[in-house]
Design a protein around this motif. Structure first.
Motif, PDB file in Angstrom:
ATOM      1  N   ALA A 349       0.775  -0.969  -0.151  1.00 35.66           N
ATOM      2  CA  ALA A 349       0.135  -0.236  -0.131  1.00 35.66           C
ATOM      3  C   ALA A 349       0.427   1.187   0.009  1.00 35.66           C
ATOM      4  O   ALA A 349       0.373   2.547  -0.738  1.00 35.66           O
ATOM      5  N   ARG A 370      -6.458   3.520  -6.412  1.00 36.87           N
ATOM      6  CA  ARG A 370      -7.287   3.068  -5.743  1.00 36.87           C
ATOM      7  C   ARG A 370      -6.714   1.863  -5.192  1.00 36.87           C
ATOM      8  O   ARG A 370      -6.745   0.925  -4.634  1.00 36.87           O
ATOM      9  N   ALA A 373      -5.585   2.566  -1.693  1.00 35.65           N
ATOM     10  CA  ALA A 373      -7.044   2.529  -0.205  1.00 35.65           C
ATOM     11  C   ALA A 373      -7.310   0.655  -1.001  1.00 35.65           C
ATOM     12  O   ALA A 373      -7.827   1.116   0.841  1.00 35.65           O
ATOM     13  N   ARG A 374      -7.383   0.684  -1.643  1.00 34.28           N
ATOM     14  CA  ARG A 374      -7.828  -0.765  -1.678  1.00 34.28           C
ATOM     15  C   ARG A 374      -7.127  -1.776  -0.481  1.00 34.28           C
ATOM     16  O   ARG A 374      -7.702  -2.115   0.281  1.00 34.28           O
ATOM     17  N   ARG A 376      -5.394  -0.711   1.831  1.00 37.10           N
ATOM     18  CA  ARG A 376      -5.655  -0.189   3.437  1.00 37.10           C
ATOM     19  C   ARG A 376      -7.165  -0.279   3.968  1.00 37.10           C
ATOM     20  O   ARG A 376      -6.832  -0.480   5.085  1.00 37.10           O
ATOM     21  N   SER A 377      -8.174  -0.239   3.441  1.00 39.41           N
ATOM     22  CA  SER A 377      -8.859  -0.312   4.054  1.00 39.41           C
ATOM     23  C   SER A 377      -9.166  -2.181   4.197  1.00 39.41           C
ATOM     24  O   SER A 377     -10.243  -2.614   4.419  1.00 39.41           O
TER      25      SER A 377
END
Length: 377
Positions: A349, A370, A373-374, A376-377
């Protein structure tokens, strides 16, 4: 204003002026002046014969410039030879102009830059971005190149290898979506292949066809990038793939391997896989080994690290990547991908976010953002 039409007419008009006696630099300047006039006039008064209009206006611009810089005798000769305005001749000088811009008196970098400006219709800024240099630097390079070939006649051909590199860069510029020149590059490559029986010309044509076949699947409806592994292969153009494979097989049968044939072989292996999981990564690594031997290109080594990561596992890919200069474009993005494959989402990430900040275009930046972010989520 039809910019595509103007771009397609530019090399033809330059070629016509050249056959009428204009040197290359003067012809290119005159056509650029005519294009500016077209942008001003055509929206309110479009011509019935766009090429004839450009030829007439560009020739007048050339004569005006010549009158200001040459002797009276030379001026009178040119005036006496001025053609009566009318429909432009049905001649395609584009390929001839490619050869002129690839003249041996130019360095390959200058030849590519000059061709992109005079034939491809790209702006100096776009060419500078492709070379990762300041716009002023590129403007000076193009001006010097024009002066160098100013005395070269249009029937003095240049270097085939440089022409191929020019076509490849034009194709890549179009393939990126910034300026759609991919189809024009393929057209010229077909024309060149019909004129010259050369295995690397065929290799480049095959490479273009195989890459262009995947174009419909490269972006989603919202314009975001779709990685190769996630593309809908049902959208790939099987006709172009079949043609590309056929052209490549004929070239490879000559047993005179070149870099474009090697790249096309890699593209053919991707095209041959019905799913991403069926990709023959072992063969792809072998072809990258051939490509590295031929070119010693850092970009080829970077792509090879990805292939090694797929064939032998992400740790092997990271080991291959560690041998390369971290400042290499897309090096960080590759590291992010391999770390994710290796089960390290935190590092991946961070690297995706870092790669996004130096992405060469908006679509790639958004894709990398993106990805970060993917994870990290």
């Amino acid at each position: 204003m039809d910019e595509v039409l103007l771009r397609s007419l530019t090399p033809t008009v330059i070629g016509l002026l050249g056959r009428r006696g204009a040197d290359f630099a003067s012809a290119e300047d005159a056509v650029q002046d005519a294009l500016i006039e077209a942008v001003r006039v055509w929206p309110d008064d479009p011509p019935r014969d766009p090429k004839g209009w450009l030829v007439a206006v560009a020739w007048r611009k050339f004569l005006d410039a010549t009158r200001a810089e040459t002797s009276r005798r030379r001026r009178e000769v040119l005036v006496d030879s001025e053609p009566v305005p009318g429909p432009g001749e049905a001649v395609d000088d584009t390929l001839q102009l490619y050869f002129l811009c690839a003249h041996p008196s130019l360095t390959p970098a200058s030849a590519v830059a000059l061709t992109l400006r005079a034939v491809g219709g790209l702006t100096t800024r776009q060419i500078a971005q492709a070379y990762l240099v300041p716009e002023a630097t590129m403007a000076q390079r193009i001006s010097r190149a024009k002066r160098t070939v100013s005395s070269v006649r249009f029937n003095q051909l240049g270097d085939v290898a440089t022409v191929l590199r020019v076509l490849y860069l034009v194709f890549n510029e179009g393939y990126s979506g910034d300026v759609d020149l991919a189809a024009e590059a393929i057209r010229l490559a077909r024309q060149l292949a019909a004129m010259i029986d050369h295995e690397e010309v065929a290799g480049l044509l095959a490479l273009m066809l195989l890459h262009h076949a995947r174009r419909p699947a490269r972006t989603s409806p919202d314009g975001s990038l779709v990685p190769l592994a996630e593309q809908d292969r049902g959208l790939w153009d099987t006709r172009l793939i079949a043609e590309g494979v056929d052209v490549l097989q004929v070239a490879l049968a000559r047993d005179r391997l070149g870099e474009f044939q090697a790249q096309a072989a890699i593209a053919a292996l991707h095209a041959d896989a019905q799913t991403a999981e069926e990709t023959d990564w072992v063969q792809i690594v072998e072809w990258y080994d051939e490509l590295v031997d031929l070119t010693d290109s850092p970009v080829a080594r970077l792509n090879r690290a990805v292939a090694v990561g797929e064939a032998d596992g992400p740790r092997a890919g990271l080991a291959a990547l560690a041998e390369l200069d971290p400042s290499l474009p897309r090096h960080t993005a590759v590291a992010a991908y391999l770390h994710e494959r290796d089960g390290d989402p935190v590092t991946a990430a961070r690297l995706y976010a870092e790669a996004a900040r130096s992405a060469p275009n908006l679509a790639e930046r958004d894709h990398l953002t993106r990805q970060a972010a993917r994870l990290r989520s």
